[in-house]
Design a protein around this motif. Sequence first.
Motif, PDB file in Angstrom:
ATOM      1  N   GLN A 104      44.777  50.352  36.905  1.00 33.58           N
ATOM      2  CA  GLN A 104      45.986  49.544  36.739  1.00 33.58           C
ATOM      3  C   GLN A 104      47.228  50.438  36.729  1.00 33.58           C
ATOM      4  O   GLN A 104      48.096  50.342  35.872  1.00 33.58           O
ATOM      5  CB  GLN A 104      45.909  48.701  35.474  1.00 33.58           C
ATOM      6  CG  GLN A 104      44.765  47.718  35.476  1.00 33.58           C
ATOM      7  CD  GLN A 104      44.789  46.808  34.278  1.00 33.58           C
ATOM      8  OE1 GLN A 104      45.848  46.370  33.845  1.00 33.58           O
ATOM      9  NE2 GLN A 104      43.621  46.528  33.743  1.00 33.58           N
ATOM     10  N   TYR A 107      50.858  48.987  36.476  1.00 36.80           N
ATOM     11  CA  TYR A 107      51.031  48.344  35.175  1.00 36.80           C
ATOM     12  C   TYR A 107      51.277  49.401  34.105  1.00 36.80           C
ATOM     13  O   TYR A 107      52.198  49.294  33.301  1.00 36.80           O
ATOM     14  CB  TYR A 107      49.793  47.495  34.850  1.00 36.80           C
ATOM     15  CG  TYR A 107      49.885  46.794  33.523  1.00 36.80           C
ATOM     16  CD1 TYR A 107      50.486  45.547  33.437  1.00 36.80           C
ATOM     17  CD2 TYR A 107      49.393  47.371  32.367  1.00 36.80           C
ATOM     18  CE1 TYR A 107      50.597  44.894  32.231  1.00 36.80           C
ATOM     19  CE2 TYR A 107      49.494  46.728  31.156  1.00 36.80           C
ATOM     20  CZ  TYR A 107      50.090  45.492  31.081  1.00 36.80           C
ATOM     21  OH  TYR A 107      50.201  44.855  29.880  1.00 36.80           O
ATOM     22  N   GLU A 160      53.334  40.377  31.518  1.00 36.86           N
ATOM     23  CA  GLU A 160      52.435  39.262  31.183  1.00 36.86           C
ATOM     24  C   GLU A 160      52.200  38.385  32.411  1.00 36.86           C
ATOM     25  O   GLU A 160      51.081  37.948  32.669  1.00 36.86           O
ATOM     26  CB  GLU A 160      53.000  38.435  30.029  1.00 36.86           C
ATOM     27  CG  GLU A 160      52.118  37.296  29.605  1.00 36.86           C
ATOM     28  CD  GLU A 160      50.687  37.714  29.246  1.00 36.86           C
ATOM     29  OE1 GLU A 160      49.747  36.978  29.637  1.00 36.86           O
ATOM     30  OE2 GLU A 160      50.507  38.755  28.607  1.00 36.86           O
ATOM     31  N   ARG A 161      53.246  38.132  33.182  1.00 36.73           N
ATOM     32  CA  ARG A 161      53.079  37.355  34.406  1.00 36.73           C
ATOM     33  C   ARG A 161      52.163  38.088  35.388  1.00 36.73           C
ATOM     34  O   ARG A 161      51.329  37.474  36.060  1.00 36.73           O
ATOM     35  CB  ARG A 161      54.440  37.057  35.044  1.00 36.73           C
ATOM     36  CG  ARG A 161      55.245  36.012  34.276  1.00 36.73           C
ATOM     37  CD  ARG A 161      56.454  35.501  35.045  1.00 36.73           C
ATOM     38  NE  ARG A 161      57.346  36.526  35.537  1.00 36.73           N
ATOM     39  CZ  ARG A 161      58.380  37.032  34.859  1.00 36.73           C
ATOM     40  NH1 ARG A 161      58.642  36.614  33.640  1.00 36.73           N
ATOM     41  NH2 ARG A 161      59.146  37.959  35.401  1.00 36.73           N
ATOM     42  N   TRP A 162      52.285  39.410  35.462  1.00 36.38           N
ATOM     43  CA  TRP A 162      51.414  40.189  36.338  1.00 36.38           C
ATOM     44  C   TRP A 162      49.957  40.084  35.876  1.00 36.38           C
ATOM     45  O   TRP A 162      49.059  39.886  36.686  1.00 36.38           O
ATOM     46  CB  TRP A 162      51.847  41.651  36.395  1.00 36.38           C
ATOM     47  CG  TRP A 162      50.810  42.504  37.053  1.00 36.38           C
ATOM     48  CD1 TRP A 162      50.036  43.449  36.463  1.00 36.38           C
ATOM     49  CD2 TRP A 162      50.374  42.442  38.417  1.00 36.38           C
ATOM     50  NE1 TRP A 162      49.161  43.993  37.373  1.00 36.38           N
ATOM     51  CE2 TRP A 162      49.354  43.384  38.580  1.00 36.38           C
ATOM     52  CE3 TRP A 162      50.761  41.671  39.511  1.00 36.38           C
ATOM     53  CZ2 TRP A 162      48.702  43.593  39.793  1.00 36.38           C
ATOM     54  CZ3 TRP A 162      50.109  41.884  40.717  1.00 36.38           C
ATOM     55  CH2 TRP A 162      49.107  42.824  40.844  1.00 36.38           C
ATOM     56  N   ARG A 163      49.708  40.236  34.575  1.00 36.26           N
ATOM     57  CA  ARG A 163      48.333  40.117  34.057  1.00 36.26           C
ATOM     58  C   ARG A 163      47.739  38.768  34.415  1.00 36.26           C
ATOM     59  O   ARG A 163      46.599  38.677  34.854  1.00 36.26           O
ATOM     60  CB  ARG A 163      48.307  40.308  32.535  1.00 36.26           C
ATOM     61  CG  ARG A 163      48.286  41.743  32.089  1.00 36.26           C
ATOM     62  CD  ARG A 163      47.957  41.884  30.613  1.00 36.26           C
ATOM     63  NE  ARG A 163      48.887  41.211  29.733  1.00 36.26           N
ATOM     64  CZ  ARG A 163      50.002  41.737  29.254  1.00 36.26           C
ATOM     65  NH1 ARG A 163      50.343  42.958  29.565  1.00 36.26           N
ATOM     66  NH2 ARG A 163      50.778  41.048  28.453  1.00 36.26           N
ATOM     67  N   ALA A 164      48.517  37.706  34.249  1.00 37.99           N
ATOM     68  CA  ALA A 164      48.031  36.360  34.564  1.00 37.99           C
ATOM     69  C   ALA A 164      47.732  36.235  36.061  1.00 37.99           C
ATOM     70  O   ALA A 164      46.696  35.676  36.448  1.00 37.99           O
ATOM     71  CB  ALA A 164      49.061  35.319  34.136  1.00 37.99           C
ATOM     72  N   GLN A 165      48.609  36.756  36.898  1.00 41.33           N
ATOM     73  CA  GLN A 165      48.391  36.692  38.352  1.00 41.33           C
ATOM     74  C   GLN A 165      47.136  37.478  38.729  1.00 41.33           C
ATOM     75  O   GLN A 165      46.332  37.020  39.539  1.00 41.33           O
ATOM     76  CB  GLN A 165      49.598  37.249  39.091  1.00 41.33           C
ATOM     77  CG  GLN A 165      49.415  37.250  40.603  1.00 41.33           C
ATOM     78  CD  GLN A 165      50.649  37.747  41.315  1.00 41.33           C
ATOM     79  OE1 GLN A 165      51.767  37.441  40.926  1.00 41.33           O
ATOM     80  NE2 GLN A 165      50.462  38.510  42.369  1.00 41.33           N
ATOM     81  N   ARG A 166      46.956  38.637  38.142  1.00 39.32           N
ATOM     82  CA  ARG A 166      45.782  39.468  38.425  1.00 39.32           C
ATOM     83  C   ARG A 166      44.502  38.763  38.000  1.00 39.32           C
ATOM     84  O   ARG A 166      43.503  38.786  38.704  1.00 39.32           O
ATOM     85  CB  ARG A 166      45.954  40.807  37.687  1.00 39.32           C
ATOM     86  CG  ARG A 166      44.957  41.840  38.087  1.00 39.32           C
ATOM     87  CD  ARG A 166      45.395  43.194  37.517  1.00 39.32           C
ATOM     88  NE  ARG A 166      44.514  44.216  38.004  1.00 39.32           N
ATOM     89  CZ  ARG A 166      43.550  44.772  37.272  1.00 39.32           C
ATOM     90  NH1 ARG A 166      43.370  44.390  36.037  1.00 39.32           N
ATOM     91  NH2 ARG A 166      42.789  45.704  37.790  1.00 39.32           N
ATOM     92  N   GLU A 167      44.531  38.143  36.822  1.00 39.38           N
ATOM     93  CA  GLU A 167      43.356  37.394  36.349  1.00 39.38           C
ATOM     94  C   GLU A 167      43.059  36.208  37.247  1.00 39.38           C
ATOM     95  O   GLU A 167      41.897  35.935  37.549  1.00 39.38           O
ATOM     96  CB  GLU A 167      43.577  36.943  34.905  1.00 39.38           C
ATOM     97  CG  GLU A 167      43.522  38.088  33.899  1.00 39.38           C
ATOM     98  CD  GLU A 167      43.971  37.675  32.502  1.00 39.38           C
ATOM     99  OE1 GLU A 167      44.184  36.458  32.259  1.00 39.38           O
ATOM    100  OE2 GLU A 167      44.124  38.588  31.662  1.00 39.38           O
ATOM    101  N   ASP A 168      44.088  35.514  37.693  1.00 43.44           N
ATOM    102  CA  ASP A 168      43.893  34.387  38.609  1.00 43.44           C
ATOM    103  C   ASP A 168      43.262  34.848  39.920  1.00 43.44           C
ATOM    104  O   ASP A 168      42.362  34.208  40.438  1.00 43.44           O
ATOM    105  CB  ASP A 168      45.225  33.677  38.911  1.00 43.44           C
ATOM    106  CG  ASP A 168      45.761  32.896  37.729  1.00 43.44           C
ATOM    107  OD1 ASP A 168      45.018  32.691  36.739  1.00 43.44           O
ATOM    108  OD2 ASP A 168      46.940  32.495  37.786  1.00 43.44           O
ATOM    109  N   ARG A 169      43.750  35.968  40.439  1.00 45.32           N
ATOM    110  CA  ARG A 169      43.200  36.510  41.681  1.00 45.32           C
ATOM    111  C   ARG A 169      41.727  36.904  41.494  1.00 45.32           C
ATOM    112  O   ARG A 169      40.889  36.614  42.331  1.00 45.32           O
ATOM    113  CB  ARG A 169      44.012  37.702  42.152  1.00 45.32           C
ATOM    114  CG  ARG A 169      43.553  38.219  43.518  1.00 45.32           C
ATOM    115  CD  ARG A 169      44.201  39.517  43.894  1.00 45.32           C
ATOM    116  NE  ARG A 169      43.785  40.474  42.882  1.00 45.32           N
ATOM    117  CZ  ARG A 169      44.446  41.571  42.561  1.00 45.32           C
ATOM    118  NH1 ARG A 169      45.539  41.873  43.159  1.00 45.32           N
ATOM    119  NH2 ARG A 169      44.009  42.390  41.639  1.00 45.32           N
TER     120      ARG A 169
END
Length: 174
Positions: A104, A107, A160-169
């Motif tokens: 990461q 990040y 936080e938005r990046w973590r959420a996007q990464r988890e979604d991907r």
Amino acid sequence: MTSDNTAETGEPRSAGRDEEAVARFVERFAGEMTAGGMQRMGSRVFAALLASDDGALTSAELSEQLRISPAAVSGAVRYLSQVGMVRREREPGTRRDRYSLHDQLWYETFSRRDAVVARWGAVLQEGAETLGPDSPAGRRVAESAEFFAFVQKEIPLMMERWRAQREDRAAGQS
């Protein structure tokens, strides 16, 4: 002599990869990083690590690939380690070190920048008070402090938005 699927360093090449195009990418990205203020050799070593399949190379591999001296690799790696962009690992069963990118990477890099932004903002705030709110310098420094306070507030939200996007991907790939 090397096989057709092995680089001169002994590291496997990716199937179908144009090594000349990869070298051009490494130099182009390194150039952009240098233009952005990063050390030239640090930029080149970082870009080479980024473009390697496993994100890790030895000093000898970096030296050969980039056609730079071992001393230049050492200085670049020292710089990259200080700014938290690479880590040193011992190759199992050998005395050789491998330099690798952090997991990461971006990040982690931007998270560390949050601390820098906080320190700069605090010093700028003190400077604004020292210079006085009625002086042109005081107003300029106060606006700089305000900018850094804004950035410091936004970085955690962006991360936080990046973590959420990464988890979604990652969930979509399962």
